[in-house]
Motif scaffolding. Sequence first.
Motif, PDB file in Angstrom:
ATOM      1  N   GLN A   1       0.932  -1.302   0.078  1.00 33.04           N
ATOM      2  CA  GLN A   1       0.095  -0.153   0.165  1.00 33.04           C
ATOM      3  C   GLN A   1       0.912   1.144   0.141  1.00 33.04           C
ATOM      4  OE1 GLN A   1      -2.456  -0.723   3.381  1.00 33.04           O
ATOM      5  NE2 GLN A   1      -3.996  -1.248   2.126  1.00 33.04           N
ATOM      6  N   LEU A   2       2.039   1.009   0.122  1.00 31.14           N
ATOM      7  CA  LEU A   2       3.050   2.320   0.202  1.00 31.14           C
ATOM      8  C   LEU A   2       4.076   2.507  -0.562  1.00 31.14           C
ATOM      9  CD1 LEU A   2       3.961   2.135   4.398  1.00 31.14           C
ATOM     10  CD2 LEU A   2       2.122   3.740   3.022  1.00 31.14           C
ATOM     11  N   THR A   3       4.028   1.367  -1.677  1.00 37.19           N
ATOM     12  CA  THR A   3       4.837   1.476  -2.776  1.00 37.19           C
ATOM     13  C   THR A   3       4.392   1.346  -4.138  1.00 37.19           C
ATOM     14  OG1 THR A   3       4.876  -0.770  -2.741  1.00 37.19           O
ATOM     15  CG2 THR A   3       6.447   0.071  -1.609  1.00 37.19           C
ATOM     16  N   VAL A   4       4.865   1.173  -5.192  1.00 36.67           N
ATOM     17  CA  VAL A   4       4.480   1.182  -6.490  1.00 36.67           C
ATOM     18  C   VAL A   4       3.211   0.128  -6.661  1.00 36.67           C
ATOM     19  CG1 VAL A   4       4.763   0.534  -8.912  1.00 36.67           C
ATOM     20  CG2 VAL A   4       6.600   2.174  -7.476  1.00 36.67           C
ATOM     21  N   GLU A   5       3.282  -0.765  -5.847  1.00 40.55           N
ATOM     22  CA  GLU A   5       2.247  -1.728  -6.085  1.00 40.55           C
ATOM     23  C   GLU A   5       0.970  -1.168  -5.473  1.00 40.55           C
ATOM     24  OE1 GLU A   5       3.123  -5.583  -4.171  1.00 40.55           O
ATOM     25  OE2 GLU A   5       5.271  -5.383  -5.045  1.00 40.55           O
ATOM     26  N   GLY A   6       0.996  -0.238  -4.694  1.00 45.74           N
ATOM     27  CA  GLY A   6      -0.326   0.474  -3.947  1.00 45.74           C
ATOM     28  C   GLY A   6      -0.965   1.428  -4.860  1.00 45.74           C
ATOM     29  N   ARG A   7      -1.330   0.657  -6.169  1.00 43.57           N
ATOM     30  CA  ARG A   7      -1.968   1.576  -7.198  1.00 43.57           C
ATOM     31  C   ARG A   7      -3.240   2.587  -6.540  1.00 43.57           C
ATOM     32  NH1 ARG A   7       0.847  -0.432 -10.816  1.00 43.57           N
ATOM     33  NH2 ARG A   7       1.015  -2.483 -11.369  1.00 43.57           N
ATOM     34  N   ALA A   8      -3.973   2.243  -5.632  1.00 45.99           N
ATOM     35  CA  ALA A   8      -4.860   2.943  -5.290  1.00 45.99           C
ATOM     36  C   ALA A   8      -4.358   4.120  -4.443  1.00 45.99           C
ATOM     37  CB  ALA A   8      -5.724   2.055  -4.298  1.00 45.99           C
ATOM     38  N   SER A   9      -3.391   3.966  -3.762  1.00 42.33           N
ATOM     39  CA  SER A   9      -2.735   5.039  -2.948  1.00 42.33           C
ATOM     40  C   SER A   9      -2.089   6.112  -3.857  1.00 42.33           C
ATOM     41  CB  SER A   9      -1.532   4.609  -1.855  1.00 42.33           C
ATOM     42  OG  SER A   9      -2.654   3.721  -0.892  1.00 42.33           O
ATOM     43  N   LEU A  10      -1.253   5.498  -4.836  1.00 41.82           N
ATOM     44  CA  LEU A  10      -0.558   6.321  -5.684  1.00 41.82           C
ATOM     45  C   LEU A  10      -1.773   7.087  -6.614  1.00 41.82           C
ATOM     46  CD1 LEU A  10       2.456   4.178  -7.064  1.00 41.82           C
ATOM     47  CD2 LEU A  10       2.442   6.361  -6.020  1.00 41.82           C
ATOM     48  N   ALA A  11      -2.836   6.403  -7.033  1.00 40.79           N
ATOM     49  CA  ALA A  11      -3.761   7.083  -7.729  1.00 40.79           C
ATOM     50  C   ALA A  11      -4.487   8.034  -6.968  1.00 40.79           C
ATOM     51  CB  ALA A  11      -4.815   6.118  -8.072  1.00 40.79           C
ATOM     52  N   MET A  12      -4.686   8.017  -5.580  1.00 40.49           N
ATOM     53  CA  MET A  12      -5.076   9.045  -4.798  1.00 40.49           C
ATOM     54  C   MET A  12      -4.100  10.298  -4.789  1.00 40.49           C
ATOM     55  SD  MET A  12      -6.692   8.921  -0.782  1.00 40.49           S
ATOM     56  CE  MET A  12      -8.002   7.711  -1.403  1.00 40.49           C
ATOM     57  N   LEU A  13      -2.818   9.883  -4.539  1.00 41.17           N
ATOM     58  CA  LEU A  13      -1.750  10.760  -4.335  1.00 41.17           C
ATOM     59  C   LEU A  13      -1.984  11.772  -5.711  1.00 41.17           C
ATOM     60  CD1 LEU A  13       0.157  11.712  -2.479  1.00 41.17           C
ATOM     61  CD2 LEU A  13       1.745  10.165  -3.410  1.00 41.17           C
ATOM     62  N   ALA A  14      -1.906  11.153  -6.891  1.00 42.04           N
ATOM     63  CA  ALA A  14      -1.681  11.778  -8.120  1.00 42.04           C
ATOM     64  C   ALA A  14      -2.818  12.596  -8.305  1.00 42.04           C
ATOM     65  CB  ALA A  14      -1.720  10.714  -9.306  1.00 42.04           C
ATOM     66  N   SER A  15      -4.139  12.102  -7.945  1.00 43.11           N
ATOM     67  CA  SER A  15      -5.348  12.920  -7.922  1.00 43.11           C
ATOM     68  C   SER A  15      -5.379  14.254  -7.199  1.00 43.11           C
ATOM     69  CB  SER A  15      -6.622  11.956  -7.764  1.00 43.11           C
ATOM     70  OG  SER A  15      -6.845  12.017  -6.164  1.00 43.11           O
ATOM     71  N   PHE A  16      -4.759  14.132  -5.968  1.00 45.49           N
ATOM     72  CA  PHE A  16      -4.398  15.216  -5.288  1.00 45.49           C
ATOM     73  C   PHE A  16      -3.437  16.518  -5.958  1.00 45.49           C
ATOM     74  CE2 PHE A  16      -5.309  12.918  -1.313  1.00 45.49           C
ATOM     75  CZ  PHE A  16      -6.749  12.690  -1.501  1.00 45.49           C
ATOM     76  N   ILE A  17      -2.422  15.745  -6.398  1.00 46.30           N
ATOM     77  CA  ILE A  17      -1.066  16.667  -7.084  1.00 46.30           C
ATOM     78  C   ILE A  17      -1.638  17.282  -8.429  1.00 46.30           C
ATOM     79  CG2 ILE A  17       1.139  16.330  -8.386  1.00 46.30           C
ATOM     80  CD1 ILE A  17       1.517  14.093  -6.251  1.00 46.30           C
ATOM     81  N   LEU A  18      -2.685  16.666  -9.237  1.00 42.49           N
ATOM     82  CA  LEU A  18      -3.274  17.147 -10.493  1.00 42.49           C
ATOM     83  C   LEU A  18      -3.661  18.716 -10.269  1.00 42.49           C
ATOM     84  CD1 LEU A  18      -3.173  16.653 -13.732  1.00 42.49           C
ATOM     85  CD2 LEU A  18      -5.285  15.386 -13.113  1.00 42.49           C
ATOM     86  N   PRO A  19      -4.731  18.795  -9.604  1.00 45.03           N
ATOM     87  CA  PRO A  19      -5.299  20.052  -9.523  1.00 45.03           C
ATOM     88  C   PRO A  19      -4.117  21.476  -9.137  1.00 45.03           C
ATOM     89  CG  PRO A  19      -6.643  18.735  -8.205  1.00 45.03           C
ATOM     90  CD  PRO A  19      -5.307  17.978  -8.742  1.00 45.03           C
ATOM     91  N   ALA A  20      -2.974  21.063  -8.314  1.00 42.15           N
ATOM     92  CA  ALA A  20      -2.001  21.671  -8.115  1.00 42.15           C
ATOM     93  C   ALA A  20      -1.147  22.002  -9.306  1.00 42.15           C
ATOM     94  CB  ALA A  20      -1.090  21.411  -7.158  1.00 42.15           C
ATOM     95  N   LEU A  21      -0.900  21.130 -10.155  1.00 38.61           N
ATOM     96  CA  LEU A  21      -0.223  21.190 -11.314  1.00 38.61           C
ATOM     97  C   LEU A  21      -1.312  22.208 -12.310  1.00 38.61           C
ATOM     98  CD1 LEU A  21       1.239  17.797 -12.082  1.00 38.61           C
ATOM     99  CD2 LEU A  21       2.311  19.604 -11.088  1.00 38.61           C
ATOM    100  N   ARG A  22      -2.420  21.785 -12.326  1.00 34.98           N
ATOM    101  CA  ARG A  22      -3.270  22.550 -13.218  1.00 34.98           C
ATOM    102  C   ARG A  22      -3.109  23.975 -13.067  1.00 34.98           C
ATOM    103  NH1 ARG A  22      -7.797  18.047 -13.740  1.00 34.98           N
ATOM    104  NH2 ARG A  22      -7.294  17.168 -15.429  1.00 34.98           N
ATOM    105  N   SER A  23      -3.352  24.479 -11.713  1.00 39.70           N
ATOM    106  CA  SER A  23      -3.153  25.571 -11.131  1.00 39.70           C
ATOM    107  C   SER A  23      -1.813  26.409 -11.509  1.00 39.70           C
ATOM    108  CB  SER A  23      -3.420  25.757  -9.574  1.00 39.70           C
ATOM    109  OG  SER A  23      -3.437  26.994  -9.126  1.00 39.70           O
ATOM    110  N   ALA A  24      -0.854  25.377 -11.294  1.00 36.19           N
ATOM    111  CA  ALA A  24       0.561  26.146 -11.356  1.00 36.19           C
ATOM    112  C   ALA A  24       0.594  26.298 -12.995  1.00 36.19           C
ATOM    113  CB  ALA A  24       1.508  25.227 -10.889  1.00 36.19           C
ATOM    114  N   ALA A  25       0.256  25.449 -13.866  1.00 39.24           N
ATOM    115  CA  ALA A  25       0.226  25.761 -15.380  1.00 39.24           C
ATOM    116  C   ALA A  25      -0.369  26.845 -15.866  1.00 39.24           C
ATOM    117  CB  ALA A  25      -0.118  24.570 -16.046  1.00 39.24           C
ATOM    118  N   THR A  26      -1.780  27.133 -15.140  1.00 36.70           N
ATOM    119  CA  THR A  26      -2.679  28.315 -15.572  1.00 36.70           C
ATOM    120  C   THR A  26      -1.746  29.485 -15.056  1.00 36.70           C
ATOM    121  OG1 THR A  26      -4.533  27.041 -15.037  1.00 36.70           O
ATOM    122  CG2 THR A  26      -4.658  29.495 -15.077  1.00 36.70           C
ATOM    123  N   LEU A  27      -0.845  29.464 -13.806  1.00 40.62           N
ATOM    124  CA  LEU A  27      -0.364  30.587 -13.716  1.00 40.62           C
ATOM    125  C   LEU A  27       0.940  30.880 -14.344  1.00 40.62           C
ATOM    126  CD1 LEU A  27      -0.943  30.261  -9.665  1.00 40.62           C
ATOM    127  CD2 LEU A  27      -1.805  32.085 -11.306  1.00 40.62           C
TER     128      LEU A  27
END
Length: 197
Positions: free
Chosen positions: A113-139
């Motif tokens: 759950q804490l490594t690359v095999e933890g796809r759900a945790s990684l997907a959740m982490l990426a889903s939190f990062i994506l809006p921050a990236l979109r905001s930074a790209a807009t700026l």
Amino acid sequence: MPSGEVDRRIVDAALTCYRKFGVRKSTLEDIAREAGVSRATIYRYFPNKDVLLRVVISQEIARILGRFQAELNSGDRLADRLARGILALQEELSSHRTLHSVFELEPELLLPQLTVEGRASLAMLASFILPALRSAATLGEIGQENLDEKAEWISRMMVSELGRAGLGRRFAGYEAVLDWVEARLMPALLFEEDEST
């Protein structure tokens, strides 16, 4: 994940017992008593102790990732938000007694759950990062291209870097995390790839 009132009480009781007695010493009787249910009721919701432990771990990882998300949603430039988020993850993981107990006794229950095999945790982490990236790209802080892929890549880089320390401390403090973010993550986010090369 548990969805009803009784299974939530059981999961919360299990976490309380794990904190009080440790993962190995916590019995289903202890958990049932803490939850105010019978042992048979626990078996109705969770077929065995390992399944219950996995649900508790998943819940705790989701809570920890929620703290990361809160840091990403704060103002400031992207590098600062990422650094604060990584530092929050490190603090949560390094101080979580139950996760440490599981890591020491039964790492096969926690590591996926804490490594690359933890796809759900990684997907959740990426889903939190994506809006921050979109905001930074807009700026204009970062390039606009492949933000989904970049969010996934950042999540893998973070998990890999924090994983190097097990559940210990990888970074000495905010400045060390910020230096790593600026040296390892930000350069890949700033420029568009030249597709002609």
